[in-house]
Write a protein that holds these residues in place. Sequence first.
Motif, PDB file in Angstrom:
ATOM      1  N   GLY A 143     -21.999  21.616  -3.498  1.00  0.00           N
ATOM      2  CA  GLY A 143     -20.619  21.712  -3.379  1.00  0.00           C
ATOM      3  C   GLY A 143     -20.195  22.611  -2.339  1.00  0.00           C
ATOM      4  N   LYS A 144     -21.071  22.662  -1.453  1.00  0.00           N
ATOM      5  CA  LYS A 144     -20.521  24.002  -0.251  1.00  0.00           C
ATOM      6  C   LYS A 144     -19.655  23.020   0.838  1.00  0.00           C
ATOM      7  CE  LYS A 144     -24.581  26.583  -0.887  1.00  0.00           C
ATOM      8  NZ  LYS A 144     -26.057  27.201  -0.270  1.00  0.00           N
ATOM      9  N   LEU A 145     -19.428  21.899   0.626  1.00  0.00           N
ATOM     10  CA  LEU A 145     -18.297  21.352   1.530  1.00  0.00           C
ATOM     11  C   LEU A 145     -16.830  21.173   0.801  1.00  0.00           C
ATOM     12  CD1 LEU A 145     -20.615  18.528   3.169  1.00  0.00           C
ATOM     13  CD2 LEU A 145     -19.954  20.566   4.013  1.00  0.00           C
ATOM     14  N   ALA A 146     -16.552  21.860  -0.126  1.00  0.00           N
ATOM     15  CA  ALA A 146     -15.346  21.554  -0.786  1.00  0.00           C
ATOM     16  C   ALA A 146     -14.193  21.804   0.222  1.00  0.00           C
ATOM     17  CB  ALA A 146     -15.319  22.610  -1.832  1.00  0.00           C
ATOM     18  N   GLY A 147     -13.155  20.802   0.055  1.00  0.00           N
ATOM     19  CA  GLY A 147     -12.005  20.936   1.092  1.00  0.00           C
ATOM     20  C   GLY A 147     -12.204  20.493   2.630  1.00  0.00           C
ATOM     21  N   ALA A 148     -13.477  19.678   2.582  1.00  0.00           N
ATOM     22  CA  ALA A 148     -13.867  19.137   3.850  1.00  0.00           C
ATOM     23  C   ALA A 148     -12.854  17.894   4.304  1.00  0.00           C
ATOM     24  CB  ALA A 148     -15.277  18.784   4.196  1.00  0.00           C
ATOM     25  N   THR A 149     -12.401  18.116   5.425  1.00  0.00           N
ATOM     26  CA  THR A 149     -11.433  16.610   5.863  1.00  0.00           C
ATOM     27  C   THR A 149     -12.262  15.421   6.409  1.00  0.00           C
ATOM     28  OG1 THR A 149     -10.838  17.853   7.936  1.00  0.00           O
ATOM     29  CG2 THR A 149      -9.487  18.036   6.198  1.00  0.00           C
TER      30      THR A 149
END
Length: 427
Positions: A11-17
């Motif tokens: 869950g450490k890439l939350a918000g990645a585009t």
Amino acid sequence: MTDTLSLLRTGKLAGATRLDLACGLTEFPREIFDLAESLEVLNLTDNRLSSLPGDLHRLSKLKILFCSSNEFRELPAVIGQCPALEMVAFKSNAIAKVPEEAFAPQLRWLILTDNQIPELPASIGRCHRLQKLMLAGNRLSALPAEMANCHALELLRLSANRFGSLPPWLFSLPRLAWLAISGNPMSPSPDHADPIGKIGWNELQIHEVLGEGASGTIHRATWGERLVAVKIFKGAMTSDGLPADEMAACLAAGSHPHLIPIVGKIANHPQAAEGLVMEFIPDGFSSLAAAPSWESCTRDVYDPDTRFGCDALLGIAGSMAKVGSHLHAGGILHGDLYAHNMLANAAGECYLGDFGAASFHPPGVPAAALERLEVRAFGCLLEELVDRCEDAPPALRELRDRCLSARVAERPPFAEITRVLEDIVRP
């Protein structure tokens, strides 16, 4: 990439585009859906995937999907349900079937190079925003008649397929400007001896890389005491076609003041690679622009500060019009008449290079139709130059509009374009 997958799963890439995963995947990681509210670019190239999940459309903001070099045998129909998808790449898979439902409504750029596709479905004719279609290296022998409705199509690659002819409607498409058709039964290479000599690999000293394209790498080199440029072909299928066809067209183009002169062909390369030795273009020359981006799709990208004086503009335009006339008189369609394939200096002296998309005029296709198509590419170049010139005369803008005309038959040939430009230069 394994670290990226771990970050995704924790869950450490939350918000990645954007997400890039190349770690031997055989199944689509479901954790990707945790990025559904933000993900715009998904790159799954170089894995072992053969399918995508049926609910891929949950990635509602996904604009770009790369799935090249995987194990797909069918283009996933589910990508046609992705509402925002504009660019799709499935190069170098084993795709032999393209379902009717596989085309997303917003599709602008589709890459299916180097597969096994025998036919396209009629539904491609509903892709009204499609600008760029890459189909080199398949098993196509025809295009669906419905593609005549793809009025936004500007760039089309059909090289290394099985076409015995081309449909007449292709040359009526109002925006088509860049076409590659080499390596098909209808477009054989000329049967003649190479007009240049051979240069042994051991005679060359190879120095730094000057540039790299889809078909090969260009190095600065020395041949005895002479400074030269050496292009080593990769030998694999490219988005434009086969490097052997590029070399044939480049050699057949012959000598012209605005083509980079060819010195010789490479012989005895240690890996049996093919290559050309070319004149070295001196310092002061550089590419007019960068190649198209994902956003610009079919149009080159210029430095924001790029400006052209009127004299330099006329020098560049005049040079390229003369080259266009020379090539078509010799039965060659360059296919990639773009600023990023041109080297120019501040004075407007200019050379055209990169014959990767070049084709020989096939029998049965009027030469004038092929020339008018390339004239539109010239019109795009002229438009870009004029937009960056503060004192461009009205006659240049009129010429630009004629070259870009959606009424294909009204576009002027290169010989007339050259005369118009020469008249503008005269006081």
